[in-house]
Design an enzyme around this catalytic site. Structure first.
Site, PDB file in Angstrom:
ATOM      1  N   GLU A 195       0.820  -1.211   0.000  1.00  0.00           N
ATOM      2  CA  GLU A 195       0.000   0.000   0.000  1.00  0.00           C
ATOM      3  C   GLU A 195       0.851   1.258   0.000  1.00  0.00           C
ATOM      4  O   GLU A 195       0.568   2.211  -0.729  1.00  0.00           O
ATOM      5  CB  GLU A 195      -0.912   0.051   1.244  1.00  0.00           C
ATOM      6  CG  GLU A 195      -1.835  -1.120   1.394  1.00  0.00           C
ATOM      7  CD  GLU A 195      -1.300  -2.206   2.306  1.00  0.00           C
ATOM      8  OE1 GLU A 195      -2.075  -2.737   3.120  1.00  0.00           O
ATOM      9  OE2 GLU A 195      -0.095  -2.538   2.204  1.00  0.00           O
ATOM     10  N   CYS A 240      -0.409   1.551   7.293  1.00  0.00           N
ATOM     11  CA  CYS A 240      -0.960   1.744   5.958  1.00  0.00           C
ATOM     12  C   CYS A 240      -2.338   2.388   6.023  1.00  0.00           C
ATOM     13  O   CYS A 240      -2.666   3.247   5.198  1.00  0.00           O
ATOM     14  CB  CYS A 240      -1.011   0.415   5.214  1.00  0.00           C
ATOM     15  SG  CYS A 240       0.643  -0.240   4.828  1.00  0.00           S
ATOM     16  N   CYS A 266      -2.534  -2.702   7.570  1.00  0.00           N
ATOM     17  CA  CYS A 266      -2.058  -2.564   8.943  1.00  0.00           C
ATOM     18  C   CYS A 266      -2.317  -1.124   9.407  1.00  0.00           C
ATOM     19  O   CYS A 266      -2.675  -0.264   8.597  1.00  0.00           O
ATOM     20  CB  CYS A 266      -0.574  -2.902   9.017  1.00  0.00           C
ATOM     21  SG  CYS A 266       0.500  -1.632   8.289  1.00  0.00           S
TER      22      CYS A 266
END
Length: 151
Positions: A55, A86, A83
């Site tokens: 990402e 990101c 996560c």
């Protein structure tokens, strides 16, 4: 404009990442007109950079391509729930829609864990659509980790 899924492109990036020995996660940034602006797979090992998640790399490339730190109206397709790092970057980039495949109960930051967009400090929350080709994305991850364990 008709809806078109870009998850296959994200899965292709994930497969390529896995072939390089990286955790198989892929991401694609799509412009409001449906053009793919950037695509990336994980490269944390290759770049020796803990922030080189799919990402993050796709967001960086897309921002450079359009000449802005904001991706207003753009969509991000990613094979695994982002996560917390990101998820925060997605918000900072002002991405309009987030589409992801497999849930990540251990390390996710959108539907699991800190749920970044639910915090009052979140300046922007994209529309979130989850479970897109989740089985395919999860199978890539299971196969990758099974091979690493030798089982």
């Amino acid at each position: 404009m008709n809806f078109a899924s870009h998850m296959e492109a994200a899965l292709a990036e994930a497969r390529d990442a896995g072939a390089r020995g990286e955790v198989p996660v892929g991401a694609v940034v799509v412009a409001p007109d449906g053009r793919v602006v950037a695509a990336a797979g994980n490269r944390t090992l290759e770049l020796k950079d803990p922030t080189a998640h799919a990402e993050m790399l796709a967001i960086r490339t897309a921002c450079a391509a359009i000449g802005s730190e904001r991706l207003v109206g753009h969509s991000l397709w990613v094979t695994l729930e982002p996560c917390p790092m990101c998820a925060a970057a997605i918000g900072f980039a002002r991405i309009g829609r987030l589409y992801f495949g497999a849930d990540d109960p251990k390390s996710g930051g959108v539907r699991h864990g800190p749920c970044i967009y639910a915090h009052p400090q979140a300046h922007h929350a994209p529309e979130v659509y989850d479970g897109i080709r989740a089985g395919d994305a999860a199978a890539l991850l299971r196969g990758f980790f099974a091979a690493r364990r030798g089982s």
